[in-house]
Design a protein around this motif. Structure first.
Motif, short mmCIF file in Angstrom:
data_model
loop_
_atom_site.label_atom_id
_atom_site.label_comp_id
_atom_site.label_asym_id
_atom_site.label_seq_id
_atom_site.Cartn_x
_atom_site.Cartn_y
_atom_site.Cartn_z
N SER A 141 -6.02 1.03 3.60
CA SER A 141 -6.29 2.46 3.46
C SER A 141 -5.01 3.22 3.15
CB SER A 141 -6.90 3.01 4.77
OG SER A 141 -6.92 4.41 4.76
N GLU A 142 -5.15 4.33 2.43
CA GLU A 142 -4.00 5.16 2.10
C GLU A 142 -3.30 5.70 3.36
OE1 GLU A 142 -6.95 5.63 -1.35
OE2 GLU A 142 -7.03 5.47 0.85
N ASP A 143 -3.99 5.69 4.50
CA ASP A 143 -3.40 6.17 5.75
C ASP A 143 -2.61 5.09 6.48
OD1 ASP A 143 -4.49 8.73 5.43
OD2 ASP A 143 -6.37 8.14 6.40
N ASP A 144 -2.69 3.84 6.02
CA ASP A 144 -1.98 2.76 6.69
C ASP A 144 -0.46 2.92 6.56
OD1 ASP A 144 -4.41 1.63 7.27
OD2 ASP A 144 -4.32 0.15 5.64
N ARG A 145 0.27 2.44 7.54
CA ARG A 145 1.73 2.42 7.42
C ARG A 145 2.14 1.41 6.36
NH1 ARG A 145 5.00 2.29 12.98
NH2 ARG A 145 6.65 2.49 11.42
#
Length: 328
Positions: A141-145
């Motif tokens: 996901s684009e929110d992953d680190r």
């Protein structure tokens, strides 16, 4: 006003240029036509563009200081699709300086060009699924680190994202970064597995199957990638603060490498001679794109299955590429 496409002789870049020209846009393409792989293929791609109404081409090394600004300062560029980069994970172990020059210095020059264009509207630039490194959580996901890259190539792409964020924050420069997942199709890159496997299998040579085949890739067909890029280009993040976004561009259906080879065998009518080897430095075991955000914001869904996409590549390779190279 023309749209600038960097890497116009590249795989994705040449397809983007065609799509923009077909819908009536004027396009300025730039490329340095380097020899990372056979420039013959780049010339073949360019041949499809040269002579088309609305297209002009400049052979430029984008990493050369002020080269873009000098060549394009009077063109009134308002939109840029920035795809020029040094590609390839494994090659970054052999020639790291090429990646710093092209991917970081080159990205800076593009940012500076856009910053200096009055009324600039949108920069869309290529990032990569490689930024996710060895993340275990899937889909990505684009929110992953993404602060643990496992190759220098990935590190340069993450650097591009950070640089773009900074320019959006400081100068209000509207930008969208696209994390591409294993793009394939006709006129593709000859260093990619689908191409090297096809070539070797038709020539009766063995293929290298890394990590004993326990690899998964989210193969994304070129037409789907082009549709995503154009949709994003037409909708800059003007209401975001700062005006910048990141999206995955994948197929959301990873394929296991062994199954991928099985499909190629059926399409080619050839049994692969598989040589199993350990995973290579810099490689990741799996990629898997979460496409929720791109669908939510643009209504985009990939349409091309791996079987159909590989079939189109194989048809092109047999009917066009082999014929073209025999005539050159």
């Amino acid at each position: 006003m023309p749209i600038l496409v960097t890497g116009a002789a590249g795989f994705i870049g040449s397809h983007i240029c065609l799509k923009l020209l077909e819908r009536g846009d004027d396009v300025v393409g730039v490329d340095n036509l380097n020899d990372y792989y056979d420039p013959t293929l780049k010339r073949v791609r360019l041949k499809r563009l040269l002579g088309r109404p609305g297209f002009s081409f400049l052979e430029i090394d984008i990493a050369e200081s002020l080269a873009l600004a000098r060549a394009l300062g009077r063109q009134k560029i308002r939109k840029v699709v920035h795809l020029a980069a040094q590609a390839g994970v494994r090659y970054s172990l052999e020639n790291p300086r090429a990646y710093i020059r092209s991917n970081i210095a080159g990205h800076l020059e593009v940012l500076e060009l856009c910053r200096g264009c009055p009324g600039f509207e949108h920069l869309v630039y290529a990032s990569s699924s490689s930024v996710y490194g060895g993340n275990q959580k899937v889909p990505f996901s684009e929110d992953d680190r993404v602060d643990h890259p496992v190759s220098l190539y990935a590190a340069t792409k993450k650097s591009d994202e950070l640089m773009s964020y900074t320019y959006a924050h400081l100068f209000g420069l509207p930008q969208t970064g696209l994390r591409f997942f294993t793009v394939y199709g006709p006129f593709g890159r000859p260093d990619m597995a689908y191409w090297t496997f096809t070539k070797a299998m038709l020539e009766g040579k063995p293929i290298q199957v890394f990590n004993n085949g326990a690899m998964w890739r989210d193969f994304t067909y070129i037409d789907d990638v082009v549709d995503a890029v154009i949709a994003v280009l037409d909708k800059p993040p003007l209401t975001d603060v700062p005006p910048t976004r990141l999206y995955n561009v994948g197929n959301n259906q990873p394929a296991q490498l062994g199954n991928f080879i099985d499909i190629l065998e059926k399409l080619l009518g050839v049994k692969a001679n598989r040589h199993f080897e350990v995973i290579q430095p810099g490689d990741v075991v799996q990629t898997f794109a979460d496409m929720t955000l791109l669908e939510q914001d643009f209504g985009f869904k990939p349409r091309t299955s791996l079987e159909i996409g590989l079939g189109k590549f194989v048809d092109w390779y047999r009917s066009e590429w082999i014929t073209r190279t025999s005539e050159l």
